[in-house]
Design an enzyme around this catalytic site. Structure first.
Site, PDB file in Angstrom:
ATOM      1  N   ARG A  79       0.852  -1.190   0.000  1.00  0.00           N
ATOM      2  CA  ARG A  79       0.000   0.000   0.000  1.00  0.00           C
ATOM      3  C   ARG A  79       0.887   1.239   0.000  1.00  0.00           C
ATOM      4  O   ARG A  79       1.943   1.254   0.638  1.00  0.00           O
ATOM      5  CB  ARG A  79      -0.903   0.030   1.227  1.00  0.00           C
ATOM      6  CG  ARG A  79      -2.077  -0.925   1.145  1.00  0.00           C
ATOM      7  CD  ARG A  79      -2.995  -0.800   2.348  1.00  0.00           C
ATOM      8  NE  ARG A  79      -2.379  -1.305   3.552  1.00  0.00           N
ATOM      9  CZ  ARG A  79      -1.802  -0.574   4.490  1.00  0.00           C
ATOM     10  NH1 ARG A  79      -1.776   0.759   4.391  1.00  0.00           N
ATOM     11  NH2 ARG A  79      -1.261  -1.124   5.551  1.00  0.00           N
ATOM     12  N   TYR A 207      -1.625  -3.475  -6.731  1.00  0.00           N
ATOM     13  CA  TYR A 207      -1.405  -4.131  -5.432  1.00  0.00           C
ATOM     14  C   TYR A 207      -2.726  -4.264  -4.663  1.00  0.00           C
ATOM     15  O   TYR A 207      -3.519  -3.314  -4.612  1.00  0.00           O
ATOM     16  CB  TYR A 207      -0.374  -3.351  -4.588  1.00  0.00           C
ATOM     17  CG  TYR A 207      -0.328  -3.915  -3.195  1.00  0.00           C
ATOM     18  CD1 TYR A 207       0.247  -5.162  -2.955  1.00  0.00           C
ATOM     19  CD2 TYR A 207      -0.958  -3.273  -2.133  1.00  0.00           C
ATOM     20  CE1 TYR A 207       0.221  -5.729  -1.690  1.00  0.00           C
ATOM     21  CE2 TYR A 207      -0.982  -3.830  -0.856  1.00  0.00           C
ATOM     22  CZ  TYR A 207      -0.389  -5.061  -0.657  1.00  0.00           C
ATOM     23  OH  TYR A 207      -0.438  -5.639   0.593  1.00  0.00           O
ATOM     24  N   HIS A 236     -10.553  -2.216  11.654  1.00  0.00           N
ATOM     25  CA  HIS A 236      -9.464  -3.073  11.170  1.00  0.00           C
ATOM     26  C   HIS A 236      -9.249  -4.180  12.204  1.00  0.00           C
ATOM     27  O   HIS A 236      -8.259  -4.180  12.933  1.00  0.00           O
ATOM     28  CB  HIS A 236      -8.216  -2.195  11.012  1.00  0.00           C
ATOM     29  CG  HIS A 236      -7.082  -2.845  10.278  1.00  0.00           C
ATOM     30  ND1 HIS A 236      -5.777  -2.460  10.448  1.00  0.00           N
ATOM     31  CD2 HIS A 236      -7.048  -3.841   9.360  1.00  0.00           C
ATOM     32  CE1 HIS A 236      -4.991  -3.183   9.671  1.00  0.00           C
ATOM     33  NE2 HIS A 236      -5.736  -4.034   9.008  1.00  0.00           N
ATOM     34  N   SER A 258      -1.141  -3.677  10.441  1.00  0.00           N
ATOM     35  CA  SER A 258      -0.848  -4.635   9.374  1.00  0.00           C
ATOM     36  C   SER A 258       0.422  -5.429   9.692  1.00  0.00           C
ATOM     37  O   SER A 258       1.412  -4.867  10.167  1.00  0.00           O
ATOM     38  CB  SER A 258      -0.633  -3.876   8.064  1.00  0.00           C
ATOM     39  OG  SER A 258      -1.700  -2.994   7.855  1.00  0.00           O
ATOM     40  N   CYS A 260       1.104  -7.652  11.966  1.00  0.00           N
ATOM     41  CA  CYS A 260       1.481  -7.812  13.377  1.00  0.00           C
ATOM     42  C   CYS A 260       0.827  -9.049  13.983  1.00  0.00           C
ATOM     43  O   CYS A 260       0.677  -9.149  15.202  1.00  0.00           O
ATOM     44  CB  CYS A 260       1.089  -6.587  14.191  1.00  0.00           C
ATOM     45  SG  CYS A 260       2.170  -5.192  13.921  1.00  0.00           S
ATOM     46  N   ASP A 285      -9.421  -9.635   9.237  1.00  0.00           N
ATOM     47  CA  ASP A 285      -8.906  -8.293   8.922  1.00  0.00           C
ATOM     48  C   ASP A 285      -9.902  -7.162   9.170  1.00  0.00           C
ATOM     49  O   ASP A 285      -9.493  -6.083   9.554  1.00  0.00           O
ATOM     50  CB  ASP A 285      -8.456  -8.260   7.455  1.00  0.00           C
ATOM     51  CG  ASP A 285      -7.576  -7.056   7.123  1.00  0.00           C
ATOM     52  OD1 ASP A 285      -6.702  -6.711   7.943  1.00  0.00           O
ATOM     53  OD2 ASP A 285      -7.778  -6.455   6.059  1.00  0.00           O
ATOM     54  N   ARG A 378       2.100 -12.158  -0.590  1.00  0.00           N
ATOM     55  CA  ARG A 378       0.764 -12.467  -0.054  1.00  0.00           C
ATOM     56  C   ARG A 378       0.195 -13.750  -0.635  1.00  0.00           C
ATOM     57  O   ARG A 378       0.605 -14.199  -1.701  1.00  0.00           O
ATOM     58  CB  ARG A 378      -0.194 -11.320  -0.429  1.00  0.00           C
ATOM     59  CG  ARG A 378       0.200  -9.958   0.134  1.00  0.00           C
ATOM     60  CD  ARG A 378      -0.294  -9.811   1.535  1.00  0.00           C
ATOM     61  NE  ARG A 378       0.072  -8.539   2.136  1.00  0.00           N
ATOM     62  CZ  ARG A 378      -0.646  -7.931   3.078  1.00  0.00           C
ATOM     63  NH1 ARG A 378      -1.775  -8.467   3.500  1.00  0.00           N
ATOM     64  NH2 ARG A 378      -0.238  -6.800   3.622  1.00  0.00           N
TER      65      ARG A 378
HETATM   66  C1  OXD Z   1      -3.096  -4.613   5.494  1.00  0.00           C
HETATM   67  C2  OXD Z   1      -3.759  -5.759   4.848  1.00  0.00           C
HETATM   68  O1  OXD Z   1      -2.173  -4.022   4.902  1.00  0.00           O
HETATM   69  O2  OXD Z   1      -4.632  -6.345   5.497  1.00  0.00           O
HETATM   70  O3  OXD Z   1      -3.487  -4.262   6.613  1.00  0.00           O
HETATM   71  O4  OXD Z   1      -3.452  -6.085   3.701  1.00  0.00           O
HETATM   72 MN    MN Z   2      -5.158  -5.325   7.310  1.00  0.00          MN
END
Ligand code: OXD
Ligand code: MN
Length: 595
Positions: A79, A207, A236, A258, A260, A285, A378
């Site tokens: 991102r 992406y 989130h 993200s 973690c 998520d 990913r």
């Molecule tokens: C993030 C994802 O970046 O879930 O938080 O992809």
């Molecule tokens: Mn995320």
């Protein structure tokens, strides 16, 4: 797959949709419009086309049935927050933590970039439903994209096609999500959100977080705005159900920045000792949270798949995810072995790596010091394949949430777990979350940054108002969940992680559930209530007494330094910052100074 002609009936029923699709096709000069219905047959066709176009590489059919590798442009792997904008009429409504563009200016720039952007390309029309069919939580979006990779991913990540059109009917109430790969030029990359228009426009990135517009753009940024307007929360957060040995399931939602460990937590495998406990994964998520008629907080996961970080995922860290991705999965930017299997850092490395390729398809030598997989590589995989998938994922009412945790990645300062004294104090703990950065966003990793409720990159409006909205939600709840802050990442004087984490995190969740039920002994500290060693029950873990103390210590001197920075953070919101949160801040400083 519906070509323009056969999609006529669907289109005719919905003039607003028809008009938008036609206008966009004209402006972008798309060569072909393809409406996606989400069927298996169509999915197979899309995959075959993507393979032919070199977008997907089929993996070993025995080892990875129906699975594929995608390599993205090396400039387009995470991102890009500097290119992400909230385009509200009023700059203050976006707030000091978001990039802002005036809507007129943003539309003018984007219109130029979209002029002819799909010339010679196919424009996929992707209706998608976020949330269970027929649920009061659920929302419809339509994504238009010229990326077949995006189209295929959307089929995994959302309830795509017929289910969405059925829910939509002839309504014009859908989120418009427009995406083009453009030229992938990072200098002209824009991910723009127009909350007042229900519109998302993204260009020059393929992406996931920038291009699967259902995810961060819709389900978090636009939905958080909508949630404030309508009295709910888009967060989130993962959602997990913990079944105790008596069969009682308690649902916990958890926000972590993200990369973690949110996904690991959502499907953790309790160690053998805990074999009376079962874990049910509802989502990894995103959570949409509403107040039910019973005065409790109810959550759904609006998504249908996982878009997880590959490196570090292994049978040791997340066996349930390893079982989930054994088939029907897409891998992006991981390494590949000569027998067309995938590999990433964290998996076992055999002695012989002859013929291995890195994430860019270049020969890879483990001794080179280069990574085989990109740190933000990913996998995309359907939630229903998860061995601990919760059937409640499909419940239109969602699941009742008894506890919420805010997690951070800090080598010091923050104890393993602390329980807030009240809802307002918990909102303060969440608002003060700081974490070391990871590879999920472009930029330096390991730098401490403030990430309130793990929402810094995802809150679609002024975060001062956001904290106010959280406080109001608490007042409307008759039975508010208990709020906690956790940190799995504290290190000892040798720089080693103290807490074993992963499956052992069940111990932390168990203590939280005890607290929810009125048990679980705790002691009060300036930060909140922390467990006594006896209540926590970790004698069998090989954590030394000294490390145990470090794990739960509250270094007052360091905290008194830290609160100065926190005060500056709170000040930047001016009169948008709720007085109640400032009171919590002052009360915390008093506790630090006086105890
Ligand atoms: C993030 C994802 O970046 O879930 O938080 O992809
Ligand atoms: Mn995320």
């Amino acid at each position: 797959m519906m070509e323009t002609a056969s999609s006529k009936t669907v289109v005719e029923k919905n003039p607003a949709l028809q008009q938008w699709v036609n206008e966009t096709a004209q402006r972008t000069k798309a060569q072909r419009i393809v409406w996606l219905d989400g069927s298996d047959e169509e999915y197979r066709q899309l995959i075959a086309e993507a393979v032919k176009a070199g977008q997907l590489i089929p993996l070993n059919p025995e080892k990875h049935p129906d699975s594929y590798l995608h390599r993205s442009d090396p400039n387009d792997v995470a991102r890009t927050e500097q290119n992400t904008f909230i385009c509200t009429l009023n700059k203050e409504d976006a707030g000091p933590t978001n990039n802002w563009l005036a809507p007129d200016e943003a539309y003018a720039t984007l219109n130029k970039l979209f002029e002819g952007a799909m010339r010679g390309r196919t424009m996929y029309v992707i209706p998608f439903l976020m949330g269970p069919p027929g649920s009061p939580f659920s929302r419809v979006g339509i994504q238009l994209t010229d990326s077949i990779y995006v189209a295929i991913n959307m089929r995994i990540m959302t309830r795509m096609g017929a289910a969405a059109l059925k829910q939509l009917g002839d309504s014009s109430n859908f989120v418009k999500a427009l995406h083009s790969l453009g030229t992938l030029d990072p200098k002209h990359r824009y991910i723009c959100h127009f909350p007042q228009d229900g519109m998302i426009i993204s260009v020059n990135s393929g992406y996931g977080g920038n291009a699967l517009l259902s995810k961060k753009c819709f389900a978090l940024r636009l939905s958080s705005w909508l949630g404030r307007k309508e009295g709910w929360l888009a967060e989130h957060m993962m959602i997990v159900g913990i079944e105790d040995p008596k069969g009682k399931v308690t649902y916990i939602a958890g926000a972590l920045p993200s990369a973690c460990g949110k996904t690991n937590l959502a499907m953790l495998q309790p160690p053998a000792k805990f074999n009376g406990y079962k874990v049910w994964c509802v989502g990894d998520d995103i959570a949409w949270l509403r107040i039910g008629r019973d005065g409790r907080l109810w959550a759904v996961n609006p998504e249908a798949g996982f878009f997880g970080v590959a490196p570090g995922t292994s049978m040791q860290t997340n066996p349930n995810m390893m079982k989930t991705i054994t088939r029907n999965s897409l891998f992006t930017n991981v390494g590949m072995t000569p027998d067309k299997s995938v590999w990433w850092e964290g998996l076992d490395l055999p002695a012989d790596t002859t013929g291995w390729l890195d994430w860019q398809g270049r020969p890879w030598d483990p001794k080179s010091g280069q990574k085989a997989a990109h740190p933000n590589s990913r996998f995309t995989t359907p939630i229903k394949q998860c061995p601990v998938y919760s059937p409640k994922w499909e419940d239109p009412e969602g699941v009742p949430i008894s506890a919420i945790l805010f997690g951070c990645r800090r080598s010091g300062l923050v104890p393993l777990v602390q329980e807030a004294f009240s809802w307002a104090h918990g909102v303060y703990l969440g608002a003060m979350l700081e974490s070391e950065t990871t590879a999920a966003a472009a930029g330096a990793t390991g730098v401490v940054r403030r990430d309130p409720m793990a929402m810094l990159p995802f809150c679609g409006y002024n975060m001062g108002d956001y904290f106010g909205h959280w406080l109001k939600m608490g007042k409307r709840l008759t039975y508010p969940p208990k709020l906690f802050r956790v940190n799995w990442f504290r290190v000892n004087s040798q720089g080693k992680f103290i807490w074993p984490g992963f499956g052992e995190n069940i111990r932390v969740l168990r203590w939280m559930i005890d607290r929810v039920n009125g048990g679980g002994e705790a002691v009060e500290t300036p930060l909140g209530n922390i467990p006594t060693a006896a209540a926590f029950g970790a004698e069998d873990l090989s954590v030394s007494k000294e490390d145990w103390q470090t794990l739960f210590s509250v270094p007052r001197g360091e905290w008194l330094e830290a609160v100065k920075e926190q005060g500056k953070f709170l000040d930047q919101f001016g009169d948008r910052m709720p007085a109640e949160l400032l009171q919590e801040h002052r009360a915390f400083i008093r506790r630090l100074a006086t105890e």
